[in-house]
Motif scaffolding. Structure first.
Motif, short mmCIF file in Angstrom:
data_model
loop_
_atom_site.label_atom_id
_atom_site.label_comp_id
_atom_site.label_asym_id
_atom_site.label_seq_id
_atom_site.Cartn_x
_atom_site.Cartn_y
_atom_site.Cartn_z
N SER A 346 0.85 -1.19 0.00
CA SER A 346 0.00 0.00 0.00
C SER A 346 0.88 1.24 0.00
O SER A 346 1.94 1.26 0.65
CB SER A 346 -0.91 0.02 1.23
N TYR A 347 0.45 2.29 -0.72
CA TYR A 347 1.16 3.56 -0.77
C TYR A 347 0.24 4.66 -0.25
O TYR A 347 -0.45 5.31 -1.01
CB TYR A 347 1.58 3.90 -2.20
N PRO A 348 0.21 4.90 1.05
CA PRO A 348 -0.73 5.87 1.59
C PRO A 348 -0.46 7.31 1.17
O PRO A 348 -1.38 8.12 1.11
CB PRO A 348 -0.56 5.71 3.11
N GLU A 349 0.82 7.66 0.90
CA GLU A 349 1.14 9.07 0.66
C GLU A 349 1.84 9.33 -0.67
O GLU A 349 2.13 10.50 -0.98
CB GLU A 349 2.02 9.60 1.79
N VAL A 350 2.15 8.33 -1.44
CA VAL A 350 2.87 8.56 -2.70
C VAL A 350 2.14 7.88 -3.85
O VAL A 350 1.29 7.01 -3.65
CB VAL A 350 4.33 8.04 -2.62
N PHE A 351 2.49 8.32 -5.07
CA PHE A 351 1.95 7.77 -6.32
C PHE A 351 0.43 7.96 -6.45
O PHE A 351 -0.26 7.14 -7.03
CB PHE A 351 2.32 6.29 -6.48
N ALA A 352 -0.05 9.06 -5.87
CA ALA A 352 -1.47 9.38 -6.03
C ALA A 352 -1.77 9.75 -7.48
O ALA A 352 -0.92 10.32 -8.17
CB ALA A 352 -1.84 10.54 -5.11
N PRO A 353 -2.99 9.42 -7.94
CA PRO A 353 -4.07 8.75 -7.22
C PRO A 353 -4.07 7.24 -7.39
O PRO A 353 -5.05 6.59 -7.03
CB PRO A 353 -5.31 9.35 -7.88
N PHE A 354 -2.99 6.68 -7.94
CA PHE A 354 -3.00 5.25 -8.28
C PHE A 354 -2.79 4.37 -7.05
O PHE A 354 -3.30 3.26 -6.97
CB PHE A 354 -1.94 4.95 -9.34
N GLY A 355 -2.00 4.85 -6.07
CA GLY A 355 -1.78 4.08 -4.87
C GLY A 355 -2.98 4.16 -3.93
O GLY A 355 -3.79 5.08 -4.00
N GLY A 356 -3.09 3.21 -3.04
CA GLY A 356 -4.16 3.20 -2.07
C GLY A 356 -5.41 2.50 -2.58
O GLY A 356 -5.49 2.07 -3.73
N PHE A 357 -6.41 2.42 -1.71
CA PHE A 357 -7.58 1.60 -1.98
C PHE A 357 -8.85 2.46 -1.95
O PHE A 357 -8.79 3.68 -2.02
CB PHE A 357 -7.63 0.46 -0.98
N ALA A 358 -9.99 1.84 -1.89
CA ALA A 358 -11.26 2.56 -1.94
C ALA A 358 -11.33 3.62 -0.83
O ALA A 358 -10.81 3.43 0.27
CB ALA A 358 -12.42 1.58 -1.83
N ASP A 359 -12.00 4.72 -1.13
CA ASP A 359 -11.99 5.88 -0.23
C ASP A 359 -12.57 5.57 1.15
O ASP A 359 -12.06 6.05 2.16
CB ASP A 359 -12.79 7.02 -0.86
N ASP A 360 -13.64 4.82 1.22
CA ASP A 360 -14.35 4.62 2.48
C ASP A 360 -14.06 3.27 3.14
O ASP A 360 -14.82 2.82 3.99
CB ASP A 360 -15.86 4.76 2.24
N GLY A 375 -16.50 -5.22 -10.45
CA GLY A 375 -15.21 -4.95 -11.07
C GLY A 375 -14.11 -4.82 -10.04
O GLY A 375 -14.18 -5.34 -8.93
N ILE A 376 -13.07 -4.08 -10.41
CA ILE A 376 -11.93 -3.88 -9.51
C ILE A 376 -12.28 -2.91 -8.39
O ILE A 376 -11.72 -2.98 -7.29
CB ILE A 376 -10.71 -3.39 -10.32
N GLY A 377 -13.21 -2.01 -8.65
CA GLY A 377 -13.64 -1.07 -7.61
C GLY A 377 -13.11 0.33 -7.77
O GLY A 377 -13.12 1.12 -6.82
N PHE A 378 -12.64 0.68 -8.98
CA PHE A 378 -12.12 2.03 -9.20
C PHE A 378 -13.17 3.10 -8.92
O PHE A 378 -12.83 4.21 -8.51
CB PHE A 378 -11.63 2.18 -10.64
N GLU A 379 -14.43 2.77 -9.15
CA GLU A 379 -15.50 3.74 -8.96
C GLU A 379 -15.62 4.18 -7.50
O GLU A 379 -16.24 5.22 -7.21
CB GLU A 379 -16.83 3.16 -9.45
N ALA A 380 -15.06 3.40 -6.58
CA ALA A 380 -15.10 3.75 -5.16
C ALA A 380 -13.86 4.52 -4.71
O ALA A 380 -13.68 4.76 -3.51
CB ALA A 380 -15.25 2.48 -4.31
N LYS A 381 -13.01 4.91 -5.66
CA LYS A 381 -11.82 5.72 -5.37
C LYS A 381 -11.90 6.96 -6.26
O LYS A 381 -11.47 6.94 -7.43
CB LYS A 381 -10.56 4.90 -5.63
N ASN A 382 -12.45 8.02 -5.72
CA ASN A 382 -12.88 9.15 -6.54
C ASN A 382 -11.78 9.80 -7.35
O ASN A 382 -11.97 10.10 -8.54
CB ASN A 382 -13.56 10.19 -5.65
N ASP A 383 -10.63 10.08 -6.76
CA ASP A 383 -9.57 10.77 -7.48
C ASP A 383 -9.03 9.92 -8.63
O ASP A 383 -8.76 10.43 -9.73
CB ASP A 383 -8.43 11.14 -6.53
N LEU A 384 -8.88 8.63 -8.40
CA LEU A 384 -8.42 7.75 -9.47
C LEU A 384 -9.48 7.59 -10.55
O LEU A 384 -9.17 7.64 -11.75
CB LEU A 384 -8.05 6.37 -8.89
#
Length: 392
Positions: A346-360, A375-384
């Motif tokens: 997991s990349y909490p602070e780098v490689f945004a917005p590709f790193g990290g998981f669903a927002d909530d 699907g993969i769940g991209f729709e739940a990660k708003n910036d990505l």
């Protein structure tokens, strides 16, 4: 099933950070959108490549996108009438010679991710559920173990700043963290080791002295002498793992290191095919009871090839639980939960917005559960999702 369209673009993921081998000042990523229709349904799947490898617009435009769009319905449809990513993969790899798994594996992996996203959306299920049902006897993990990867070198960043960064990760719910070593600029081996030991000891103090909560990553910079020198100094800490200390293709030297360093070694993120992974298993001296394999499906021809890699590992006495993919993305997280891997980066602070998981979706004690998003769940990660939707 029919491939309706394939669109691609390039997104920046640049930053001033650096590891022991490269900086990320000009890093880019390919993004793709693949629209598929069939059986009265239509879905668009999205894909991108992990950090550390650059965007591949040329390879995508010249070879792999045309082959995918020209694939027949029979080639991309399985016996049950579903979208078949393996058939699409075969169409994309037509006229490609064996070997040479460098950059084309990244281009194919980007498209493969989008195809699996579309396949799960067409069935109305999360990808982790599709994978569990098709390949894991219906069994999916309740959550995936994840660790916070950071600790990069940055201009003006000292030990105090490193510790503050790790404090933030602990506050986010991670109990295991990773930091870079071996990259102190302009220093010899002795000076670099002295500096890194001070950095490691400061982070370990924050972690209550528990080495099992800290991973260190060299990003393949060392030769055998430096790797062994660091290994001797690291051994008393009993770290979670000593990552990529050597060139990823130098298998015999990995074997020598494993003879002298008893705690876990992690490697594999820069191996991009099942055959390269098999060579590591055959010749790298790694130990299936403790070492960690970090093959990244987004960089290594996608999940179609990763399934072959997992089968090879089982045949050689390795459990999928020893696999903790590199990349810190939702694709690998779905694979980890659906196929029973050992966890995910997991990349909490780098490689945004590709790193990290669903927002909530919160991280609790370094574990994260999966949302019920098709699907993969991209729709739940708003910036990505905003970046990916730019292709529509």
């Amino acid at each position: 099933m029919r491939i309706v369209s394939v669109k691609q673009g390039v997104a920046p993921i640049s930053s001033a950070i650096a590891n022991a081998y490269i900086d990320f000042s000009k890093m880019t990523a390919s993004i793709v959108a693949v629209t598929v229709e069939g059986n009265g349904k239509r879905a668009t799947g999205y894909g991108f490549n992990s950090n550390g490898r650059y965007a591949q617009p040329g390879l995508l435009a010249e070879r792999f996108v045309p082959r995918l769009t020209e694939a027949t319905e029979a080639q991309v449809t399985d016996a049950q009438g579903r979208l078949d990513p393996a058939g699409a993969w075969a169409a994309m790899m037509k006229n490609e010679k064996p070997g040479g798994h460098g950059e084309r594996s990244v281009a194919v992996g980007v498209l493969d991710m989008a195809l699996w996203d579309a396949a799960a959306k067409l069935e109305g299920v999360p990808l982790w559920r599709l994978l569990a049902d098709r390949y894991n006897g219906g069994k999916a993990d309740d959550a995936a173990w994840v660790y916070a990867a950071g600790g990069y070198y940055y201009p003006g960043k000292g030990v105090d700043q490193l510790v503050e960064e790790m404090k933030r990760y602990l506050g986010m719910g991670y109990s295991t963290v990773k930091m870079k070593i071996g990259g102190a600029p302009g220093t010899g081996l002795k000076e670099a080791l002295t500096e890194d030991l001070a950095r490691i000891e400061a982070v370990l103090k924050l972690l209550g002295g528990d080495g099992s909560k800290l991973c260190v990553d060299v990003n393949g910079r060392f030769g055998l002498h430096a790797a062994l020198t660091y290994a001797a100094a690291l051994r008393p800490f009993n770290l979670r793992w000593y990552e990529e200390p050597l060139d990823p293709l130098d298998y015999s030297t990995h074997a020598t290191l494993a003879e002298h360093y008893g705690p876990p070694i992690a490697t594999g993120e820069n191996l991009f095919s099942m055959l390269d992974a098999r060579n590591l298993i055959r010749h790298g001296g790694l130990r299936p009871d403790r070492d960690i394999l970090q093959f990244d499906p987004a960089l290594s021809y996608g999940l179609v090839e990763y399934l072959r890699t997992l089968q090879m590992l089982v045949e050689h006495g390795w459990s999928p639980r020893r696999c903790v993919p590199h990349g810190g993305h939702q694709f690998a997280l779905n694979i980890a939960v659906g196929l029973g891997l050992g966890g995910n980066e997991s990349y909490p602070e780098v490689f945004a917005p590709f790193g990290g998981f669903a927002d909530d979706v919160p991280v609790r004690d370094s574990r994260v559960a999966m949302p019920e998003v098709p699907g993969i769940g991209f729709e739940a990660k708003n910036d990505l999702y905003a970046v990916l939707r730019s292709l529509d």
